[in-house]
Write an enzyme that holds these catalytic residues in place. Structure first.
Site, PDB file in Angstrom:
ATOM      1  N   ARG A 171      -2.125   4.097  -2.218  1.00  0.00           N
ATOM      2  CA  ARG A 171      -1.207   4.032  -3.350  1.00  0.00           C
ATOM      3  C   ARG A 171      -1.318   2.759  -4.167  1.00  0.00           C
ATOM      4  NH1 ARG A 171       2.098   5.965   0.754  1.00  0.00           N
ATOM      5  NH2 ARG A 171       2.032   8.226   0.764  1.00  0.00           N
ATOM      6  N   VAL A 172      -1.883   1.700  -3.602  1.00  0.00           N
ATOM      7  CA  VAL A 172      -1.963   0.475  -4.385  1.00  0.00           C
ATOM      8  C   VAL A 172      -3.378  -0.066  -4.541  1.00  0.00           C
ATOM      9  CG1 VAL A 172       0.388  -0.259  -3.866  1.00  0.00           C
ATOM     10  CG2 VAL A 172      -1.459  -0.963  -2.366  1.00  0.00           C
TER      11      VAL A 172
END
Ligand SMILES: Nc1ncnc2c1ncn2[C@@H]1O[C@H](COP(=O)(O)OP(=O)(O)OP(=O)(O)O)[C@@H](O)[C@H]1O
Ligand SMILES: [Mg+2]
Length: 509
Positions: free
Chosen positions: A365-366
């Site tokens: 997600r990052v």
């Protein structure tokens, strides 16, 4: 000479204050119950949570449950000789482990004591095993890449420094191999690694240490092991102890990679000692705070703000699933508190697609923000392409007449799967990953037979090493793609001379 009564009373008060302090430090309790790795004791009214306690046989314990009548203690070491009625003393210290540079290259247990037979560890620094995670203002968003050296991860689910990425899958699907290979790839990357082995056979850990040694990775790695024969408390505290060792470097502005292999076994040991301590069991008989156990651990991984030195700690927790069930209690918990997961499938593993990463169910997600530009350009749509290929493949199993576009898609998909395969302990530098993925996404592999893709890749790398090292260096230094005309020309030059295995066989025979 008259003495004022106030003076006397203030003097006495002063004396008493000092006296009480001494008393508190010497608080002694009595063991009322002793079980497998746990004890209960009365008379320790002032004990603190996680305080180190000492039994009369010299063994240490840690206060875990603080109740009105007694204290629940997990015993860290030998408990055979502890009897009901024995004394247990407060130490006034929170449970700590030794930390610092001297730990690097060593194999230690959950208390930070060496188990590698290489003598004592000379360090006077310690850190508490439980430490409050950095808050919002102390953090910075993840921005630098952590290269795993595995094409399938760096391209599809890139990881950034300070991120928490879960490795999840059934038993024997290559979870540990991914973690170990990522550690191997940190050589000369200015990274310190901590590998926490929880509940793994001593022989397995030994083999892993040998691998790390063989590739020179012990020069920057600490191995912490809590074996299956050790009491449950040692397995329970192992990840916290490892985190403390990593934090020492992070808070000094360095970069750390920590692997918890695996948290399922840690959760099981925590359940065991919680049941023994008679904590109320919840779902799947885990205690109510099992979620907090993992979240407070994983929150300690962070990318620190520049004010705090800009260090980072990247965590790769490992979870073992049963029959691919990621919706069981512990897996869902840990998935929800990490920044993504790498999901390994046994079907893929047994079909020979290794690492067996399920592209559809894996996310980061990052890490995308931290991915190098060149990689982003060549791998941009790879993940979606792969997922749609899997769908198309399942669908077209029934039909025989395929239009050219579908055929081309399938062709490309099969080659993508082939390119993302990678043997163990062969991490690839990012520039080489970029070259092969560039060749793939620009159609250079389309005419190559599937069985020759692996050899094509290896020979392409050799070709670049000897004919186009400048292009490789450019990718490495700038992180961006070099002049694509030059890149195309080199790949074409190589592909022109490439012999398929059929051609080779024909030439021979
Ligand atoms: N990319 C790969 N290519 C070939 N073999 C692999 C690959 N990854 C793992 N293996 C092999 O698969 C076996 C299992 O791998 P590994 O121990 O990493 O799995 P695991 O999921 O950690 O297993 P466990 O459940 O025992 O912890 C090992 O023998 C390893 O060498
Ligand atoms: Mg494993």
């Amino acid at each position: 000479m008259s003495i004022k009564t106030e003076e006397i009373s203030s003097l006495i008060k002063k004396q008493l204050e000092g006296y009480q302090d001494d008393l508190a430090a010497e608080e002694v309790g009595t063991v009322t119950y002793i079980g497998d790795g746990i004890a209960r004791a009365t008379g320790l009214e002032n004990a603190m949570a996680n305080e180190l306690l000492q039994f009369s046989n010299g063994s240490y314990g840690m206060a875990l449950n603080l109740e009105t009548n007694d204290v629940g203690i997990i015993i860290l070491g030998d408990f055979d000789e502890i009897r009901e009625g024995d004394q247990v003393k407060r130490t006034g210290r929170i449970m700590e482990v030794p930390v610092g540079d001297a730990m690097i290259g060593r194999v230690v247990n959950s208390l930070g004591q060496p188990v590698d037979g290489l003598g004592a560890i000379k360090t006077d620094k310690t850190r508490p095993i439980e430490f409050k995670a950095p808050g919002v203002m102390q953090r910075k968003s993840v921005s630098e890449p952590l290269q795993t050296g595995l094409k399938a991860i760096d391209a599809l689910v890139p990881i950034g420094r300070g991120q928490r990425e879960l490795i999840i899958g059934d038993r024997k699907t290559g979870k540990t191999s991914i973690a170990i290979d990522t550690i191997l790839n940190q050589k000369d990357q200015n990274m310190i690694c901590v590998y926490v082995a929880i509940g793994q056979k001593d022989s397995t850990v030994r083999a892993q240490v040998e691998t790390l040694k063989k590739y020179g990775a012990m020069d920057y790695t600490i191995v912490l092991t809590a074996g299956p024969s050790e009491p449950a408390p040692m397995l329970y505290i192992a990840p916290y102890a490892g985190a403390a060792m990593g934090e020492e470097f992070m808070y000094n502005g360095k970069h750390v990679l920590i692997v918890y292999d695996d948290l399922s076994k840690q959760a099981t040991s925590y359940r065991e000692l919680s049941l023994l301590l008679r904590r109320p069991p919840g779902r799947e008989a885990y205690p109510g705070d099992i979620f907090y156990t993992h979240s407070r651990l994983l929150e300690r991984a962070a990318k620190l703000s520049d004010k705090l030195g800009g260090g980072s700690m990247t965590a790769l927790p490992v979870i073992e699933t049963q029959a691919g069930d990621i919706s069981a209690y512990i897996p869902t918990n840990v998935i929800s508190i990490t920044d993504g997961q790498i999901f390994l499938q046994s079907d893929l593993f047994y079909a020979g697609t290794r690492p067996a990463i399920d592209a559809g169910a894996s996310v980061s997600r990052v890490g995308g923000d931290a991915q190098v530009k060149a990689m982003k350009k060549v791998a941009g749509t790879l993940r979606l392409d792969l997922a749609s290929f899997r769908e198309l493949e399942a669908f077209t199993q029934f039909g025989s007449d395929l239009d050219a576009a579908t055929q081309a898609k399938l062709n490309r998909g099969r080659r993508t799967v082939e390119v993302l395969k990678q043997p163990v302990h062969k991490p690839l530098p990012v520039e080489k990953q970029v070259i092969i993925l560039y060749a793939l996404t620009h159609g250079f592999l389309d005419p190559i037979p599937i069985e020759d893709i692996g050899r094509f890749q290896d020979e392409l790398f050799d070709f670049f090493d000897s004919n186009a090292a400048d292009l490789l260096k450019q990718i490495k230094d700038t992180g961006d793609l070099p002049d694509t005309d030059k890149l195309d020309a080199q790949i074409k030059a190589f592909a022109g001379g490439f012999q398929t295995s059929k051609q080779l066989a024909a030439a021979k025979g």
